[in-house]
Design a protein around this motif. Sequence first.
Motif, PDB file in Angstrom:
ATOM      1  N   TRP A 241       0.871  -1.184   0.000  1.00 62.58           N
ATOM      2  CA  TRP A 241       0.000   0.000   0.000  1.00 62.58           C
ATOM      3  C   TRP A 241       0.899   1.221   0.000  1.00 62.58           C
ATOM      4  O   TRP A 241       1.782   1.347   0.856  1.00 62.58           O
ATOM      5  N   THR A 252      -6.666   7.128   2.993  1.00 62.25           N
ATOM      6  CA  THR A 252      -6.554   6.250   1.828  1.00 62.25           C
ATOM      7  C   THR A 252      -5.117   6.111   1.362  1.00 62.25           C
ATOM      8  O   THR A 252      -4.424   7.105   1.166  1.00 62.25           O
ATOM      9  N   HIS A 254      -2.981   3.519  -1.638  1.00 62.62           N
ATOM     10  CA  HIS A 254      -3.351   2.735  -2.834  1.00 62.62           C
ATOM     11  C   HIS A 254      -2.477   1.505  -2.981  1.00 62.62           C
ATOM     12  O   HIS A 254      -1.263   1.592  -2.814  1.00 62.62           O
ATOM     13  N   PRO A 255      -3.089   0.363  -3.331  1.00 62.27           N
ATOM     14  CA  PRO A 255      -2.288  -0.852  -3.505  1.00 62.27           C
ATOM     15  C   PRO A 255      -1.679  -0.910  -4.919  1.00 62.27           C
ATOM     16  O   PRO A 255      -2.398  -0.728  -5.903  1.00 62.27           O
ATOM     17  N   PHE A 256      -0.382  -1.149  -4.985  1.00 64.22           N
ATOM     18  CA  PHE A 256       0.276  -1.373  -6.274  1.00 64.22           C
ATOM     19  C   PHE A 256       1.247  -2.540  -6.118  1.00 64.22           C
ATOM     20  O   PHE A 256       1.885  -2.700  -5.074  1.00 64.22           O
ATOM     21  N   ALA A 275      -6.019   5.295 -13.785  1.00 67.01           N
ATOM     22  CA  ALA A 275      -7.329   4.632 -13.807  1.00 67.01           C
ATOM     23  C   ALA A 275      -8.389   5.475 -13.102  1.00 67.01           C
ATOM     24  O   ALA A 275      -9.566   5.151 -13.134  1.00 67.01           O
ATOM     25  N   ASP A 277      -8.959   9.225 -10.156  1.00 65.19           N
ATOM     26  CA  ASP A 277      -8.526  10.529  -9.608  1.00 65.19           C
ATOM     27  C   ASP A 277      -7.052  10.532  -9.227  1.00 65.19           C
ATOM     28  O   ASP A 277      -6.282  11.380  -9.645  1.00 65.19           O
ATOM     29  N   PHE A 278      -6.680   9.563  -8.385  1.00 72.86           N
ATOM     30  CA  PHE A 278      -5.322   9.597  -7.858  1.00 72.86           C
ATOM     31  C   PHE A 278      -4.295   9.159  -8.888  1.00 72.86           C
ATOM     32  O   PHE A 278      -3.293   9.835  -9.124  1.00 72.86           O
ATOM     33  N   THR A 279      -4.544   8.028  -9.538  1.00 68.02           N
ATOM     34  CA  THR A 279      -3.534   7.472 -10.447  1.00 68.02           C
ATOM     35  C   THR A 279      -3.287   8.393 -11.653  1.00 68.02           C
ATOM     36  O   THR A 279      -2.219   8.349 -12.255  1.00 68.02           O
ATOM     37  N   VAL A 317      -2.136  -3.404 -17.334  1.00 68.40           N
ATOM     38  CA  VAL A 317      -1.088  -3.160 -16.337  1.00 68.40           C
ATOM     39  C   VAL A 317      -0.946  -4.356 -15.381  1.00 68.40           C
ATOM     40  O   VAL A 317      -0.035  -4.400 -14.545  1.00 68.40           O
ATOM     41  N   ARG A 433      -6.422  -9.911  -8.247  1.00 66.92           N
ATOM     42  CA  ARG A 433      -7.459  -8.995  -8.744  1.00 66.92           C
ATOM     43  C   ARG A 433      -7.094  -7.577  -8.358  1.00 66.92           C
ATOM     44  O   ARG A 433      -6.844  -7.296  -7.190  1.00 66.92           O
TER      45      ARG A 433
HETATM   46  C1  FAD Z   1      -3.553  -6.071  -4.966  1.00 69.37           C
HETATM   47  C2  FAD Z   1      -3.629  -4.941  -5.956  1.00 69.37           C
HETATM   48  C3  FAD Z   1      -2.517  -4.634  -6.722  1.00 69.37           C
HETATM   49  C4  FAD Z   1      -2.593  -3.593  -7.659  1.00 69.37           C
HETATM   50  N1  FAD Z   1      -1.494  -3.327  -8.427  1.00 69.37           N
HETATM   51  C5  FAD Z   1      -1.564  -2.345  -9.357  1.00 69.37           C
HETATM   52  C6  FAD Z   1      -0.427  -2.038 -10.182  1.00 69.37           C
HETATM   53  O1  FAD Z   1       0.643  -2.643 -10.084  1.00 69.37           O
HETATM   54  N2  FAD Z   1      -0.562  -1.045 -11.090  1.00 69.37           N
HETATM   55  C7  FAD Z   1      -1.751  -0.348 -11.249  1.00 69.37           C
HETATM   56  O2  FAD Z   1      -1.795   0.547 -12.099  1.00 69.37           O
HETATM   57  N3  FAD Z   1      -2.816  -0.617 -10.485  1.00 69.37           N
HETATM   58  C8  FAD Z   1      -2.761  -1.578  -9.545  1.00 69.37           C
HETATM   59  N4  FAD Z   1      -3.851  -1.837  -8.751  1.00 69.37           N
HETATM   60  C9  FAD Z   1      -5.071  -1.031  -8.941  1.00 69.37           C
HETATM   61  C10 FAD Z   1      -4.900   0.323  -8.249  1.00 69.37           C
HETATM   62  O3  FAD Z   1      -4.786   0.156  -6.862  1.00 69.37           O
HETATM   63  C11 FAD Z   1      -6.112   1.221  -8.540  1.00 69.37           C
HETATM   64  O4  FAD Z   1      -6.199   1.389  -9.931  1.00 69.37           O
HETATM   65  C12 FAD Z   1      -5.915   2.582  -7.942  1.00 69.37           C
HETATM   66  O5  FAD Z   1      -5.915   2.476  -6.535  1.00 69.37           O
HETATM   67  C13 FAD Z   1      -7.004   3.494  -8.458  1.00 69.37           C
HETATM   68  O6  FAD Z   1      -7.042   4.658  -7.681  1.00 69.37           O
HETATM   69  P1  FAD Z   1      -7.656   6.029  -8.239  1.00 69.37           P
HETATM   70  O7  FAD Z   1      -7.912   6.917  -7.060  1.00 69.37           O
HETATM   71  O8  FAD Z   1      -6.810   6.581  -9.312  1.00 69.37           O
HETATM   72  O9  FAD Z   1      -8.975   5.574  -8.926  1.00 69.37           O
HETATM   73  P2  FAD Z   1     -10.498   5.675  -8.472  1.00 69.37           P
HETATM   74  O10 FAD Z   1     -11.288   6.288  -9.585  1.00 69.37           O
HETATM   75  O11 FAD Z   1     -10.644   6.306  -7.141  1.00 69.37           O
HETATM   76  O12 FAD Z   1     -10.814   4.156  -8.373  1.00 69.37           O
HETATM   77  C14 FAD Z   1     -10.829   3.290  -9.504  1.00 69.37           C
HETATM   78  C15 FAD Z   1     -10.942   1.866  -8.960  1.00 69.37           C
HETATM   79  O13 FAD Z   1      -9.690   1.488  -8.361  1.00 69.37           O
HETATM   80  C16 FAD Z   1      -9.902   0.755  -7.158  1.00 69.37           C
HETATM   81  N5  FAD Z   1      -9.279   1.507  -6.042  1.00 69.37           N
HETATM   82  C17 FAD Z   1      -9.168   2.842  -5.919  1.00 69.37           C
HETATM   83  N6  FAD Z   1      -8.550   3.188  -4.795  1.00 69.37           N
HETATM   84  C18 FAD Z   1      -8.264   2.015  -4.171  1.00 69.37           C
HETATM   85  C19 FAD Z   1      -7.655   1.695  -2.938  1.00 69.37           C
HETATM   86  N7  FAD Z   1      -7.204   2.623  -2.110  1.00 69.37           N
HETATM   87  N8  FAD Z   1      -7.566   0.383  -2.612  1.00 69.37           N
HETATM   88  C20 FAD Z   1      -8.040  -0.580  -3.425  1.00 69.37           C
HETATM   89  N9  FAD Z   1      -8.610  -0.345  -4.611  1.00 69.37           N
HETATM   90  C21 FAD Z   1      -8.726   0.939  -4.974  1.00 69.37           C
HETATM   91  C22 FAD Z   1     -11.406   0.623  -7.002  1.00 69.37           C
HETATM   92  O14 FAD Z   1     -11.825  -0.601  -7.536  1.00 69.37           O
HETATM   93  C23 FAD Z   1     -11.950   1.741  -7.824  1.00 69.37           C
HETATM   94  O15 FAD Z   1     -13.224   1.479  -8.337  1.00 69.37           O
HETATM   95  C24 FAD Z   1      -3.798  -2.850  -7.813  1.00 69.37           C
HETATM   96  C25 FAD Z   1      -4.898  -3.139  -7.011  1.00 69.37           C
HETATM   97  C26 FAD Z   1      -4.825  -4.171  -6.095  1.00 69.37           C
HETATM   98  C27 FAD Z   1      -6.028  -4.463  -5.253  1.00 69.37           C
END
Ligand code: FAD
Length: 437
Positions: A241, A252, A254-256, A275, A277-279, A317, A433
């Motif tokens: 995280w 909050t 974020h998991p990556f 994907a 707001d944050f990313t 990704v 997932r």
């Molecule tokens: C185990 C795991 C590993 C991941 N690895 C990667 C990676 O290597 N590279 C990558 O690009 N993305 C990865 N993701 C996805 C990434 O975490 C989300 O795309 C990102 O958090 C989106 O945040 P946002 O605020 O930009 O998008 P938002 O528009 O806020 O959210 C888009 C979607 O992302 C997911 N998400 C958003 N925030 C979180 C959070 N804090 N925790 C869990 N899910 C969230 C939700 O499903 C949400 O609907 C991974 C997710 C998980 C669960």
Amino acid sequence: MMRQVAGGILWVGLFVGICVAPLVFALIGTARAGQGFWTDFSVALGFVGLALLGIQFALVARVRSVSEPFGTDAVIQFHRQVGGVGLVFVLTHVALSAQWSELVRFDVSDTPARVWFGAAGASALLLLVASSLWRRRLRLSYEMWQRVHAALAVVAVLAAVTHVLLVSYYVDSLWKRALWMVMSAAFLGLLVWVRLLRPLRLRRRPWTVHRVVPERGTTTVLQLRPVGHPGLRFEPGQFAWFSIGRSPFHLTSHPFSFCSSAESEGQIAVAIKAAGDFTSTVRDVEPGTTVYVDGPHGVFSIDQYEGAGYCFLAGGVGVAPIVSMLGTLADRGDARPVVLFSAHGSWDSVPLRDEVEALTRRLDLRVVHVLNQPPPEWTGETGYISAEVLRRHLPSRYDRFQFFICGPNPMLDAMEDLLNQLGVPLDRIHTERFAWV
Ligand SMILES: Cc1cc2nc3c(=O)[nH]c(=O)nc-3n(C[C@H](O)[C@H](O)[C@H](O)COP(=O)(O)OP(=O)(O)OC[C@H]3O[C@@H](n4cnc5c(N)ncnc54)[C@H](O)[C@@H]3O)c2cc1C
């Protein structure tokens, strides 16, 4: 593996124990008679429902020993299902215990506090489940949903415990009340640990952004270095995280997944796709930005499953944790055969393509790109990964391989079905997932 099985059995035992503990408390040493079958049954449902809700705090507390035996996404899935079951228990309890005939004579000033607290707990729980099921339809951003979710969870449990203590019939002695307080304190203690103690620990181990590398498509690679500490050890394919440019106390993170080799010491890298707001802001992150890393987590790793070879299936990704596993195999001089099926839209949107290409020179690695918007000169596979595509490129002894799938949820489900059709046993298929809610 044995340690994980033992851990799994222990946690399942503890789970069942916590569910039935309130019933045992209610029965032991009670001087009072029951109140009739339906009332006693309804109270039992309420107690179990409350215990199920309390356990939810432990399921999402990111405790490694809890998630390790099952995998983090399985624990999150379980959290969701237990929440639903808890709600059914609580609503049945409400339906059976409420004095519905008194409703016509309802008077606010006459209604005892225990009823208000019970109603508050049940309403908070109902809102919590509804906002989780329909988050997108309600247009709640993920971050806002997380805040609402945490607040409603605390309100639901506190109101329900107060309701139990005020009703008092089944917790009439001091020691029973004390036990209830201890159980509630344990659950709230978890909250303090997650929101206060762990961030304090993370604050002592900061990281800094060393390089920001724009990738193909909308992906950005962040290379991070530890500041004043040796960094962390992880298994290839695991995730953490990340709080990027934010305090570790921020609600909050974020998991990556790590995309770097587990063998490269003192530096980690993540590939982040825009994907939401944050990313979408990650490309503008400045080198030198402070990052806090809570991890590693997860069991999506070649280090967890021994095989005669590996087959990786990546979508978008989702290739990130797979590149980490490939890089680690290369750094370890591994000679086992590896096949990567990599599904993408266009050729120009394939993230980490150059890294994968470079790894073909260091591993016995066959890469099969499958494009659904191929350029005119494309001679490779097109459309989606199908059973025919898999059969065409998998070696004959693929039944001895371990299979790892990471990508969008529909792709994961489709790939699991395909591998089933090819006769790959379930215990050789491992998934990560990226979308939990
Ligand atoms: C185990 C795991 C590993 C991941 N690895 C990667 C990676 O290597 N590279 C990558 O690009 N993305 C990865 N993701 C996805 C990434 O975490 C989300 O795309 C990102 O958090 C989106 O945040 P946002 O605020 O930009 O998008 P938002 O528009 O806020 O959210 C888009 C979607 O992302 C997911 N998400 C958003 N925030 C979180 C959070 N804090 N925790 C869990 N899910 C969230 C939700 O499903 C949400 O609907 C991974 C997710 C998980 C669960």
